[in-house]
Design a protein around this motif. Structure first.
Motif, mmCIF file in Angstrom:
data_model
loop_
_atom_site.group_PDB
_atom_site.id
_atom_site.type_symbol
_atom_site.label_atom_id
_atom_site.label_comp_id
_atom_site.label_asym_id
_atom_site.label_seq_id
_atom_site.Cartn_x
_atom_site.Cartn_y
_atom_site.Cartn_z
ATOM 1 N N GLN A 132 0.914 -1.086 -0.062
ATOM 2 C CA GLN A 132 -0.065 0.063 -0.114
ATOM 3 C C GLN A 132 0.735 1.326 -0.071
ATOM 4 O O GLN A 132 0.472 2.246 -0.650
ATOM 5 C CB GLN A 132 -0.978 0.002 1.231
ATOM 6 N N VAL A 147 -3.540 3.284 -1.751
ATOM 7 C CA VAL A 147 -4.594 2.462 -1.661
ATOM 8 C C VAL A 147 -5.327 2.291 -2.674
ATOM 9 O O VAL A 147 -6.030 1.000 -2.829
ATOM 10 C CB VAL A 147 -5.512 3.351 -0.390
ATOM 11 N N GLN A 148 -5.534 3.290 -3.596
ATOM 12 C CA GLN A 148 -6.607 2.958 -4.862
ATOM 13 C C GLN A 148 -5.702 1.783 -5.639
ATOM 14 O O GLN A 148 -6.734 0.713 -6.003
ATOM 15 C CB GLN A 148 -6.628 3.924 -5.458
ATOM 16 N N LYS A 149 -4.605 1.822 -6.182
ATOM 17 C CA LYS A 149 -4.089 0.870 -6.803
ATOM 18 C C LYS A 149 -3.989 -0.408 -6.342
ATOM 19 O O LYS A 149 -4.301 -1.594 -6.944
ATOM 20 C CB LYS A 149 -2.774 1.208 -7.431
ATOM 21 N N GLN A 191 -6.192 -1.569 -4.167
ATOM 22 C CA GLN A 191 -7.644 -2.185 -4.323
ATOM 23 C C GLN A 191 -7.704 -2.736 -5.654
ATOM 24 O O GLN A 191 -8.353 -3.760 -5.831
ATOM 25 C CB GLN A 191 -8.612 -1.160 -4.128
ATOM 26 N N GLN A 192 -7.354 -2.330 -6.709
ATOM 27 C CA GLN A 192 -7.363 -2.769 -8.128
ATOM 28 C C GLN A 192 -6.650 -4.150 -8.036
ATOM 29 O O GLN A 192 -7.133 -5.039 -8.795
ATOM 30 C CB GLN A 192 -6.573 -1.827 -8.984
#
Ligand SMILES: Nc1ncnc2c1ncn2[C@@H]1O[C@H](COP(=O)(O)OP(=O)(O)OP(=O)(O)O)[C@@H](O)[C@H]1O
Ligand SMILES: [Mg+2]
Length: 284
Positions: free
Chosen positions: A53, A58-60, A62-63
């Motif tokens: 992370q 965080v976004q990537k 999650q992907q």
């Protein structure tokens, strides 16, 4: 001939001493800067996936989860999961996630972790060699491989030892962080002596993190660590990583210390000095 990748595990059985923070910042330090321009791989070996992370945000991250992109979990479960796939060997390249690439060829790749890695610990038999096997197939593509370990000893620790040439031990200079040190070093020695052991494993050194040179407690702890180190011939890094709010802030922003929105150049400079000393120790 090309130099072999230097493979370094960041280990301390004590939690929260800066293993993940140092792993990620070292990766950034050796890439994209004229001085180094290395090809770095970070292997996240902690089911809590902090380094993943921190490196990609965080976004990537999650992907990765939602797109079922392979992680280090797949490395440890390649023999056990989805019986239909057992005949197919895991493609080593499929677990490499590119974080950043620079025009000069330097880059950071990541083998991400995920929470499910904790399941692998429940049935650890025959898994300790899988990571070393995978790394042996890809190590020519890297100059430096950093393994961010979890704070508890498990099959993942053994896997890290089997994969590494060096151990880097971050220590927070306070009493509770220093008492586990002899245990850790004994665990490394026992591992080296074991039949399946890895005799090439060396202690790169102990580095003080969260240093502020402010409290008496810090002074006492450092003195104790230095005394233990002298007695046992462990190397203690001359450069220290200072306490700075830029580190947690960087973790939140997914940025290295020298790019956080308010990193003080002094902090970044100190970290760079540690990176230099570290590179010297491992012959990078
Ligand atoms: N030099 C520093 N100055 C200030 N904060 C720091 C520093 N190094 C680490 N931290 C913060 O301390 C916390 C613990 O650091 P980190 O997660 O890197 O430790 P760890 O050893 O990887 O922990 P764990 O054992 O849980 O994996 C984090 O919130 C991190 O941002
Ligand atoms: Mg960590």
């Amino acid at each position: 001939m090309m130099d072999m990748a230097k493979c370094v595990s960041l280990i301390n059985m004590k939690g929260g001493v800066g293993k993940s923070t140092l792993a990620v910042n070292l990766a950034w330090q050796f890439t994209g800067l004229k001085k180094w321009n290395k090809r770095v791989l970070v292997i996240d070996l902690d089911p809590q996936f902090n380094a993943s992370q921190y490196l990609i945000g965080v976004q990537k991250y999650q992907q990765i989860l939602s797109n079922q992109i392979p992680t280090v979990w797949d490395v440890f479960e390649q023999m056990t999961r989805t019986p239909s796939k057992t005949s197919k060997q895991l493609n080593p390249k499929s677990v490499l996630y590119n974080v950043v690439s620079f025009p000069d060829g330097s880059r950071i790749d990541l083998i991400p972790s995920r929470l499910e890695l904790a399941y692998s610990l429940r049935n650890p038999s025959q898994k300790e060699g899988l990571l070393a096997q995978l790394v042996s197939k890809i190590e020519d593509d890297y100059d430096l491989i950093l393994l961010d370990c979890a704070p508890t000893e498990s099959v993942l620790t053994t896997a890290a030892y089997l994969t590494s040439n060096f151990i880097l031990v971050p220590v927070k200079p306070e009493y509770l962080s220093t008492i586990g040190l002899p245990l850790l070093v004994r665990s490394i020695d026992e591992f080296k002596a074991a039949p399946y052991g890895n005799n090439n494993l060396q202690l790169a050194g102990i580095v003080f993190n969260h240093a502020s040179n402010y409290s008496p407690e810090e002074k006492i702890s450092k003195t104790e660590v230095r005394r233990m180190a002298a007695k046992n011939k462990w190397y203690v890094f001359k450069s220290e990583v200072s306490y700075s709010r830029s580190y947690p802030k960087g973790a939140r922003e997914g940025e290295p210390i020298f790019r956080t929105s308010y990193a003080r150049w002094k902090q970044a400079f100190r970290f760079a000095a540690f990176a230099d000393e570290f590179a010297g120790r491992i012959g990078l």
